[in-house]
Motif scaffolding. Structure first.
Motif, short mmCIF file in Angstrom:
data_model
loop_
_atom_site.label_atom_id
_atom_site.label_comp_id
_atom_site.label_asym_id
_atom_site.label_seq_id
_atom_site.Cartn_x
_atom_site.Cartn_y
_atom_site.Cartn_z
N GLY A 22 0.70 -1.27 -0.06
CA GLY A 22 0.00 -0.20 -0.03
C GLY A 22 1.04 1.12 0.09
O GLY A 22 0.59 2.25 -0.66
N ALA A 23 2.02 1.17 0.80
CA ALA A 23 2.86 2.48 0.85
C ALA A 23 3.53 2.71 -0.42
O ALA A 23 3.81 3.71 -0.98
N VAL A 24 3.88 1.54 -1.20
CA VAL A 24 4.51 1.54 -2.52
C VAL A 24 3.77 2.11 -3.55
O VAL A 24 4.06 3.00 -4.30
N ALA A 25 2.26 1.83 -3.52
CA ALA A 25 1.61 1.99 -4.29
C ALA A 25 1.01 3.68 -4.07
O ALA A 25 1.06 4.37 -5.13
N GLN A 26 0.91 4.12 -2.88
CA GLN A 26 0.70 5.64 -2.53
C GLN A 26 2.21 6.51 -3.00
O GLN A 26 2.02 7.40 -3.46
N PHE A 27 3.43 5.83 -2.72
CA PHE A 27 4.55 6.62 -3.33
C PHE A 27 4.34 6.87 -4.74
O PHE A 27 4.64 7.77 -5.42
N GLN A 81 1.81 7.12 -6.64
CA GLN A 81 0.79 8.02 -6.79
C GLN A 81 1.38 9.37 -6.47
O GLN A 81 1.18 10.31 -7.50
N ASP A 82 2.20 9.49 -5.25
CA ASP A 82 2.57 10.72 -4.94
C ASP A 82 3.58 11.30 -5.72
O ASP A 82 3.62 12.45 -6.02
N ASP A 83 4.52 10.53 -6.24
CA ASP A 83 5.61 10.69 -7.02
C ASP A 83 5.24 11.26 -8.39
O ASP A 83 5.76 12.31 -8.75
N ALA A 84 4.17 10.68 -9.01
CA ALA A 84 3.50 11.09 -10.24
C ALA A 84 2.91 12.56 -10.23
O ALA A 84 3.04 13.18 -11.13
N ILE A 85 2.03 12.68 -9.12
CA ILE A 85 1.48 14.19 -8.76
C ILE A 85 2.74 15.31 -8.73
O ILE A 85 2.49 16.17 -9.22
#
Length: 84
Positions: free
Chosen positions: A13-18, A20-24
């Protein structure tokens, strides 16, 4: 640059969130770059040197945008140096 979560999580979950955050945050930096005025180098060596200095300043500003965006999302930045 490498970004690490403040809370140290590294689960799926943290990897998936990263991701998304990285892309933003990359999008925020790209938006700032697209809005920046062009840098012209002119024809003289002095103009080319000035353009290089301005480009370096712009790159540092874009890095700061990325770092600030990621910090707001819970990440700290680590500078990674590559040895030849």
């Amino acid at each position: 640059m490498r970004f690490d979560r403040y809370d140290g999580r590294s689960d799926a979950g943290a990897v998936a969130q990263f991701q998304q955050d990285d892309a933003i945050c990359k999008g925020e930096a790209a938006k700032a770059q697209a809005m920046a005025a062009p840098i012209y180098s002119g024809r003289s060596l002095a103009d080319a040197m000035e353009a290089g200095i301005l480009e370096g300043q712009r790159n540092r500003a874009l890095s700061q945008i990325m770092v600030g965006c990621m910090a707001a999302r819970g990440y700290s930045m680590t500078v990674v140096t590559v040895q030849p």
